[in-house]
Design an enzyme around this catalytic site. Sequence first.
Site, PDB file in Angstrom:
ATOM      1  N   ALA A 186      53.265  71.041  73.697  1.00 44.17           N
ATOM      2  CA  ALA A 186      51.999  71.473  74.284  1.00 44.17           C
ATOM      3  C   ALA A 186      51.272  72.517  73.443  1.00 44.17           C
ATOM      4  CB  ALA A 186      52.243  72.030  75.683  1.00 44.17           C
ATOM      5  N   ARG A 232      48.956  78.659  63.764  1.00 44.33           N
ATOM      6  CA  ARG A 232      49.163  78.931  62.337  1.00 44.33           C
ATOM      7  C   ARG A 232      48.843  77.723  61.449  1.00 44.33           C
ATOM      8  NH1 ARG A 232      55.097  81.101  63.013  1.00 44.33           N
ATOM      9  NH2 ARG A 232      54.855  80.087  65.030  1.00 44.33           N
ATOM     10  N   GLY A 288      64.352  82.222  65.953  1.00 44.25           N
ATOM     11  CA  GLY A 288      65.185  83.030  66.832  1.00 44.25           C
ATOM     12  C   GLY A 288      66.585  83.137  66.239  1.00 44.25           C
ATOM     13  N   ARG A 340      19.363  28.569  35.025  1.00 44.21           N
ATOM     14  CA  ARG A 340      18.899  29.803  34.393  1.00 44.21           C
ATOM     15  C   ARG A 340      17.666  29.451  33.581  1.00 44.21           C
ATOM     16  NH1 ARG A 340      24.104  29.435  30.599  1.00 44.21           N
ATOM     17  NH2 ARG A 340      23.211  28.137  28.954  1.00 44.21           N
TER      18      ARG A 340
HETATM   19  C1  UD1 Z   1      61.022  78.576  69.146  1.00 44.49           C
HETATM   20  C2  UD1 Z   1      62.201  79.366  69.713  1.00 44.49           C
HETATM   21  C3  UD1 Z   1      62.981  79.994  68.556  1.00 44.49           C
HETATM   22  C4  UD1 Z   1      63.436  78.904  67.616  1.00 44.49           C
HETATM   23  C5  UD1 Z   1      62.258  78.051  67.167  1.00 44.49           C
HETATM   24  C6  UD1 Z   1      62.760  76.838  66.416  1.00 44.49           C
HETATM   25  C7  UD1 Z   1      61.540  80.205  71.892  1.00 44.49           C
HETATM   26  C8  UD1 Z   1      61.050  81.369  72.652  1.00 44.49           C
HETATM   27  N1  UD1 Z   1      61.695  80.385  70.582  1.00 44.49           N
HETATM   28  O1  UD1 Z   1      60.145  79.493  68.502  1.00 44.49           O
HETATM   29  O2  UD1 Z   1      64.096  80.677  69.055  1.00 44.49           O
HETATM   30  O3  UD1 Z   1      64.074  79.466  66.501  1.00 44.49           O
HETATM   31  O4  UD1 Z   1      61.493  77.570  68.279  1.00 44.49           O
HETATM   32  O5  UD1 Z   1      61.734  76.041  65.911  1.00 44.49           O
HETATM   33  O6  UD1 Z   1      61.820  79.195  72.500  1.00 44.49           O
HETATM   34  N2  UD1 Z   1      55.622  74.726  73.376  1.00 44.49           N
HETATM   35  C9  UD1 Z   1      55.107  74.214  74.552  1.00 44.49           C
HETATM   36  N3  UD1 Z   1      54.581  75.073  75.466  1.00 44.49           N
HETATM   37  C10 UD1 Z   1      54.549  76.412  75.279  1.00 44.49           C
HETATM   38  C11 UD1 Z   1      55.085  76.938  74.084  1.00 44.49           C
HETATM   39  C12 UD1 Z   1      55.620  76.061  73.156  1.00 44.49           C
HETATM   40  O7  UD1 Z   1      55.119  73.000  74.757  1.00 44.49           O
HETATM   41  O8  UD1 Z   1      54.069  77.119  76.175  1.00 44.49           O
HETATM   42  C13 UD1 Z   1      56.176  73.801  72.396  1.00 44.49           C
HETATM   43  C14 UD1 Z   1      55.407  73.828  71.076  1.00 44.49           C
HETATM   44  O9  UD1 Z   1      54.381  72.852  71.096  1.00 44.49           O
HETATM   45  C15 UD1 Z   1      56.473  73.502  70.061  1.00 44.49           C
HETATM   46  C16 UD1 Z   1      57.739  74.044  70.683  1.00 44.49           C
HETATM   47  O10 UD1 Z   1      57.489  74.190  72.053  1.00 44.49           O
HETATM   48  O11 UD1 Z   1      56.616  72.102  69.871  1.00 44.49           O
HETATM   49  C17 UD1 Z   1      58.167  75.375  70.076  1.00 44.49           C
HETATM   50  O12 UD1 Z   1      57.140  76.321  70.267  1.00 44.49           O
HETATM   51  P1  UD1 Z   1      56.748  77.378  69.163  1.00 44.49           P
HETATM   52  O13 UD1 Z   1      55.644  78.208  69.689  1.00 44.49           O
HETATM   53  O14 UD1 Z   1      56.548  76.714  67.853  1.00 44.49           O
HETATM   54  O15 UD1 Z   1      58.084  78.266  69.154  1.00 44.49           O
HETATM   55  P2  UD1 Z   1      58.653  79.116  67.951  1.00 44.49           P
HETATM   56  O16 UD1 Z   1      57.892  80.390  67.882  1.00 44.49           O
HETATM   57  O17 UD1 Z   1      58.744  78.295  66.747  1.00 44.49           O
END
Ligand code: UD1
Length: 454
Positions: free
Chosen positions: A10, A15, A136, A437
């Site tokens: 979602a 970035r 993480g 032609r």
């Molecule tokens: C997350 C993890 C982190 C891990 C990393 C690996 C958490 C809090 N952190 O961080 O520990 O090392 O992934 O890639 O879980 N998404 C939603 N809804 C939201 C937020 C995110 O669907 O409200 C989805 C994003 O589209 C994405 C995935 O979840 O596909 C991960 O979200 P992202 O914001 O990229 O998390 P990271 O900061 O990478």
Amino acid sequence: MALEILILAAGQGKRMRSRLPKVLHPLGGRPLLAHVIETARALGPVKIFVVHGHGAEQVREAFRSQNIEWVLQAEQRGTAHAVMQAMSRVSADADVLLLYGDVPLVRVATLKRLLQAAGDGLALLTADLDDPAAYGRVVRDGAGHVKRVVETRDATPEERTIREINAGFYALSARRLAAWLKRIDNRNAQKEYYLTDLVGLAVGEGTPVTAVKAEAPSEVAGVNSKSELAQLERHYQKLVAEKLLESGVTLADPARIDVRGELVCGADVSIDVNCVFLGRVELGDDVRVGANCILRNVKVAAGTEVLPFCHLEDSAIGERCRLGPYARLRPGTELAEDVHIGNFVEVKASRLGAGAKANHLTYLGDTDVGARVNVGAGTITCNYDGVAKHRTVIEDDCFIGSDATLVAPVRIARGSYIGAGSTINEDTPPGQLTIARARQVSIPSWKPPVKKKG
Ligand code: UD1
Ligand code: CA
């Protein structure tokens, strides 16, 4: 037990600095999310849920033909919040696997290990990275047991030095998941509901937590920026090239091939540098592709040689043909066997019969060319009258002189010869020479122009 898979997709992907939702950015020519869905399917789940939100319509549209349970997360308030949106539709007795739409290269075998490791507890996928960047971190206690996962932003300087990272993939029962989700809050640096809190909650309850390590760091590589996408693309292309080499394809340089889709090769295929394959491309036995060619959705039969700098699209090419250098086949081109298409020849929506040749500087559009026809240099089919397209038919064994213009609709009957430079707008009789032609004249009284002085 029945497996249900949730894919989180979602997020906007700020970035990425793009208007395209992150999970739709292509890797190897297919959306990031498509890779994850394909891997998920290979595990044979009862259902695949995709939590989507940013660019919801666009994301759904991209996977219209697939059997997916769409869950809307209108506001993105964290990875745990995303899972919460789906819980009312997840079967209470299911085993659940949580995946991310932006981590595309995890392998089926690794996820099978993760599912197995979960047992009645929680399993999470981790990896040791030289540069743990913004992932993480997996915090372990003195005895080496997993204690919790901490986000970089919330980590102490000491925790930031940990090299074991959380991939973000978890396996557990729906029952445990539902219970723990109720206890996750958003008291952290980002004010988000973190899925990573599952780990701390499990540990707190004394539920077994198993960390399963991925074999390759690329399996857990998430795409958060264009730079990460570019790096993962190179890695993906390397994997594809290795597979091709293993299957016996000769690659002039495995670092200089791009497969953005599916490339299927017969025996003893050889591919020179800088070729791009898009969509589904099939190369038959002994096919050779020269440097710098682009092939999209084409089928090339055995023994054909594609010389450098060809652009071939939505076409079917017969056996032992020779194309290029610098040939362009546009959609709807069908070549029988032993056809030669030479430099600066463009063919569109046309069929060429066995042994037909168009070797230089020609346009064949909406044309049926018979067997053994020779199309002279500079021949043009005038297929468009400004309103509609019309067909040209050149029957077997014709010889079209250089620089002929064939004004469609027109039929050149079997065995016709067309004089060089002719403009043909009426059907020709079979087996005769047709010339259309102006007659050549010379003017004896002509004087060359003289330059005026001053
Ligand atoms: C997350 C993890 C982190 C891990 C990393 C690996 C958490 C809090 N952190 O961080 O520990 O090392 O992934 O890639 O879980 N998404 C939603 N809804 C939201 C937020 C995110 O669907 O409200 C989805 C994003 O589209 C994405 C995935 O979840 O596909 C991960 O979200 P992202 O914001 O990229 O998390 P990271 O900061 O990478
Ligand atoms: Ca991410």
